[in-house]
Design a protein around this motif. Structure first.
Motif, short mmCIF file in Angstrom:
data_model
loop_
_atom_site.label_atom_id
_atom_site.label_comp_id
_atom_site.label_asym_id
_atom_site.label_seq_id
_atom_site.Cartn_x
_atom_site.Cartn_y
_atom_site.Cartn_z
N PRO A 211 -13.72 60.35 52.54
CA PRO A 211 -12.49 61.08 52.87
C PRO A 211 -12.61 62.54 52.48
N ARG A 212 -12.00 63.41 53.25
CA ARG A 212 -12.14 64.84 52.99
C ARG A 212 -11.59 65.22 51.62
N GLN A 213 -10.65 64.46 51.10
CA GLN A 213 -10.07 64.79 49.81
C GLN A 213 -10.95 64.33 48.64
N SER A 214 -11.97 63.54 48.90
CA SER A 214 -12.81 62.98 47.84
C SER A 214 -13.77 64.03 47.27
N ASP A 215 -14.04 63.93 45.98
CA ASP A 215 -15.02 64.81 45.34
C ASP A 215 -16.43 64.54 45.87
N MET B 194 -16.97 68.01 46.91
CA MET B 194 -17.79 69.20 46.83
C MET B 194 -16.95 70.35 46.30
N GLN B 195 -17.40 70.99 45.24
CA GLN B 195 -16.65 72.08 44.66
C GLN B 195 -16.83 73.34 45.48
N GLU B 196 -15.74 74.06 45.73
CA GLU B 196 -15.81 75.28 46.51
C GLU B 196 -16.15 76.45 45.60
N ALA B 197 -17.04 77.33 46.07
CA ALA B 197 -17.41 78.50 45.30
C ALA B 197 -16.28 79.52 45.33
N ALA B 198 -16.18 80.29 44.24
CA ALA B 198 -15.15 81.32 44.17
C ALA B 198 -15.48 82.43 45.15
N LEU B 199 -14.45 83.02 45.74
CA LEU B 199 -14.66 84.08 46.71
C LEU B 199 -13.54 85.09 46.58
#
Length: 378
Positions: free
Chosen positions: A93-97, A1-6
């Protein structure tokens, strides 16, 4: 999951800060470190805080932007996280896209628990000088939403259903069963016996070691490090020792554990490695699903039982254990020590006998509603 810019900014008055942090993520990480000695609590709190931060970041907001209306929006989002493709997905896994914060929308009870945890976070952030207002204080129905207690515990298996489950777990393997099937059936049986007889949490079972079972003055005790890193000694009933001896026999070990035997109690298929919390959780949930399918096939009258089994989680076994002990007359003071509750009021929620007696007495107040006694002149 891509994180939004903040865009991260310091709180209104950085001089009042009591922790070193330059962003919401850093200050939440500092809060989580307060729970580092309790892995289960740490993971649960991280999950809820992470969901909030990701939701805020998707909207280009910070913790300081949360007001009363935002709390309602976030609670609605917890019930239906959308867009589904961005927020909901299978375990990864938490590191997975492909990792996602949700498996599905949260139930009312889970949303309440999330708000309870976040209220704790906000209280800490105010004490730390990061925030200066707590929107949770504005919730008119705060007691209903945030009081995560109820009059009694309902998430447990009633005695007839539990007896049926235990009978199913004790059924022998088919004649052509492989050694692996024998092992899995014995492990499943032992896990449920452990959960029912000692009322542990899942993390306590996965972390248990053989030498946690110790004899003192001819009696067996289980040494456990529980919630908040608290140590306790729990009496081990004879039935639990019998189950442990049988399980050790499957592992090819001597009947009784020794003080030097610092090896996992519950083990993977190789018979040596331990199992993690998540693996044990999934194992128990899968067993409940199989039991539900079996119960469902027994007829329409058992459909309610099947539904209960599908709702059940590993923590239901702890609730079931404590509830059944209470129903068998274990005194509240001992029950509380077994459950390792800090308050007697928490343990008292498992005492269902009074409500059953109340229902029975009220049922004496009745009406004769048979047709043959009706007065035709009315």
């Amino acid at each position: 999951m891509q994180e939004a810019a903040l865009v991260e900014r310091a709180p209104p008055d950085a001089r009042s800060q009591l922790v070193e942090a330059g962003s919401d993520r850093e200050v939440v990480a500092a809060w989580l470190m307060e729970y580092r000695t309790s892995p289960q609590t740490f993971r649960q709190y991280r999950k809820e805080a992470e969901r909030l931060l990701l939701w805020l970041e998707s909207k280009g907001k910070r913790l300081s932007h949360i007001d009363r209306r935002a709390l309602d929006e976030f609670e609605a989002f917890l019930a239906r996280p959308t867009p589904v493709t961005e927020w909901v997905g299978p375990p990864r896994p938490r590191q997975s896209d492909e990792w996602r914060p949700f498996r599905k929308g949260l139930s009312a009870a889970s949303r309440r628990q999330a708000l309870v945890i976040l209220q704790t976070l906000f209280g800490w952030l105010i004490e730390a000088g990061w925030l200066h207002q707590n929107p949770f204080r504005l919730m008119r129905d705060k007691r209903r939403r945030l009081d995560n207690t109820s009059d009694s515990i309902e998430r447990y298996l009633e005695r007839p259903l539990w007896r049926w489950c235990w009978q199913q777990l004790n059924m022998g393997p088919p004649a052509d069963a492989t050694p692996r099937i024998h092992y899995e059936l014995e492990r499943r049986r032992f896990v449920f016996a452990f959960a029912y007889l000692l009322a542990p949490r899942v993390s306590e079972m996965s972390q248990a070691r053989m030498n946690d079972f110790r004899m003192r003055e001819g009696q067996w005790w289980w040494q456990v490090i529980g919630k908040g890193g608290k140590r306790a000694s729990i009496p081990v009933p004879d039935a639990m020792m019998t189950a442990l001896i049988q399980w050790r026999g499957m592992l090819g070990l001597p009947a009784m554990p020794s003080p030097e035997e610092e090896t996992p109690v519950i083990r993977a298929l190789d018979g040596r490695r331990g199992v993690g919390d998540n693996q044990l959780y999934r194992m128990i949930k899968a067993t409940f699903e199989r039991l539900a399918q079996t119960r469902e096939h027994e007829g329409e009258s058992t459909s309610h039982d099947a539904q209960r089994l599908r709702q059940a989680t590993p923590h239901w076994l702890r609730h079931t254990a404590i509830t059944h002990q209470a129903q068998q007359g274990v005194e509240l003071r001992y029950l509380s020590r077994t459950a390792r509750h800090s308050r007697l009021e928490t343990t008292a929620r498992y005492l269902h006998a009074e409500t059953q007696e109340w229902h029975g007495q009220i049922n004496r107040h009745t009406l004769d509603l048979s047709d043959e006694h009706q007065d035709d002149t009315l």
